[in-house]
Design an enzyme around this catalytic site. Structure first.
Site, PDB file in Angstrom:
ATOM      1  N   ASP A  94     -45.602 -24.542   5.241  1.00 24.07           N
ATOM      2  CA  ASP A  94     -44.666 -25.480   5.503  1.00 24.07           C
ATOM      3  C   ASP A  94     -44.554 -26.772   4.561  1.00 24.07           C
ATOM      4  O   ASP A  94     -44.032 -27.850   5.104  1.00 24.07           O
ATOM      5  CB  ASP A  94     -45.108 -25.864   7.262  1.00 24.07           C
ATOM      6  CG  ASP A  94     -46.173 -26.691   7.235  1.00 24.07           C
ATOM      7  OD1 ASP A  94     -47.212 -26.293   6.320  1.00 24.07           O
ATOM      8  OD2 ASP A  94     -46.685 -27.555   7.786  1.00 24.07           O
ATOM      9  N   GLU A  95     -45.200 -26.699   3.437  1.00 24.61           N
ATOM     10  CA  GLU A  95     -45.117 -27.944   2.494  1.00 24.61           C
ATOM     11  C   GLU A  95     -45.143 -27.340   0.994  1.00 24.61           C
ATOM     12  O   GLU A  95     -45.897 -26.245   0.800  1.00 24.61           O
ATOM     13  CB  GLU A  95     -46.184 -28.725   2.841  1.00 24.61           C
ATOM     14  CG  GLU A  95     -46.507 -30.002   1.981  1.00 24.61           C
ATOM     15  CD  GLU A  95     -47.609 -30.667   2.499  1.00 24.61           C
ATOM     16  OE1 GLU A  95     -47.556 -31.907   2.400  1.00 24.61           O
ATOM     17  OE2 GLU A  95     -48.605 -30.302   3.050  1.00 24.61           O
TER      18      GLU A  95
END
Length: 346
Positions: A94-95
């Protein structure tokens, strides 16, 4: 991404929307993998023991993780990134860091590019992302956490030094709780305090990473965005429904972890020299035991033998074991070539 796992669950199940949820764990065992913003208002955080989380938020709803779904959504997001730049350094599902200096849309503004990426992600996944825009990775990471959820924060070159000096050291990416406590004991509480220390002082107390602390206190970070970031280790761990108290239970708990690590090694042709065993006891105290070999671990029986010998070193047990983990480090992946960066208006 904002509360990624929890947001995916709320997106896919309307009954969970607006409610405090935790992905992972259970009311009795395990840890929280992700918490919705509704749960965070009660102090529930990722990596928190489920038992503590439920005490903080009695109405907390535990949701079983669906990592196949999270990976699929992550691939959608990566595809969005790829529409804007080829320089993508994933940090997790997610990053990621993106270098948009020479971007594929020929935009002259990093902020405009970030807004376009956020909009595209929302359109394709119905999820929100927060972006940090700055002239180096350290500041961009800080900025990305500054205005969540669905935020955008920009730190321009003339603002970097002032922004850093007012932060508490525990807010610095890469400074964990233990390091922050050590800094506090040395009278270092803020970025300004950190900047007042000499490089020699910081390396004396923190080793090689002291050079990094010296630089980031001055808002300096020359690390490039590296698309093929070198993996440092591969591992697997599990929190058990009941504490393991016998040797046979420990071996049974260890075996599937070894299987998972070796399956990854076979799938990716990655080998390693250092085997580490992680043990968390019933009272939440934690230890690790490691052994580095002279040559790479080239087969699963060797990995199992070393991991079992490390396990043997902790028995007999003084108390039950709630978590076991196995990892392999000193991998055989090679570092990628690095290039310099150009300038771009923020």
């Amino acid at each position: 991404m904002d509360a990624f796992y929890a947001s995916v669950e709320q997106r896919d199940n309307p009954d969970l929307r607006g409610k405090p949820i935790a992905v992972g764990g259970s009311q009795q065992r395990g840890v929280v993998a992700a918490a919705s913003y509704e749960a965070r208002r009660f102090g529930v955080r990722s990596a928190m023991a489920s038992s503590i989380a439920i005490r903080k938020c009695p109405d907390l709803i535990f949701v079983k993780p669906r990592f196949d779904i999270y990976k699929a959504v992550s691939q959608q997001i990566r595809a969005v990134f790829a529409q804007f730049t080829q320089l993508i350094e994933p940090l997790s599902l997610d990053e990621a860091y993106l270098d948009v200096t020479a971007n594929l849309t020929h935009s002259l503004s990093a902020t405009a590019t970030a807004l376009a990426i956020k909009e595209q992600i929302k359109q394709e996944t119905q999820l929100t992302a927060s972006a940090g825009v700055s002239y180096n990775k350290f500041l961009a990471k800080l900025a990305s956490d500054y205005n969540k959820p669905d935020g955008l924060y920009v730190i321009k070159p003339h603002q970097g030094l002032t922004f850093v000096e007012s932060l508490k050291v525990e807010q610095f990416h890469g400074v964990g709780r233990v390091t922050a406590s050590r800094m506090n004991q040395l009278g270092i509480f803020t970025g300004m305090d950190l900047r007042q220390q000499s490089e020699a002082f910081l390396t004396q107390h923190f080793g090689k990473v002291g050079h990094h602390y010296y630089s980031i206190a001055r808002a300096i970070d020359n690390r490039p965005v590296t698309p093929n970031r070198v993996r440092k280790s591969v591992g697997s761990e599990n929190t058990f429904e009941h504490d393991l108290v016998t040797y046979s239970e420990l071996i049974a708990g260890l075996s599937p972890l070894i299987d998972k690590v070796w399956a990854y090694c076979e799938r990716t042709n990655v080998l390693g020299k250092t085997v580490t065993l992680k043990v968390k006891y019933a009272d939440f105290s934690q230890i690790t035991r490691s052994r580095s070999l002279l040559s790479f671990v080239t087969d699963q029986p060797t990995l199992k033998r070393v991991a079992t010998e490390l396990l043997d070193s902790i028995v007999p047990l003084s108390q039950g074991v709630r978590l076991l983990g196995v990892s392999l480090a000193n991998l055989n992946e090679q570092d990628q070539s690095r290039s310099g960066q150009l300038t771009l208006n923020l």
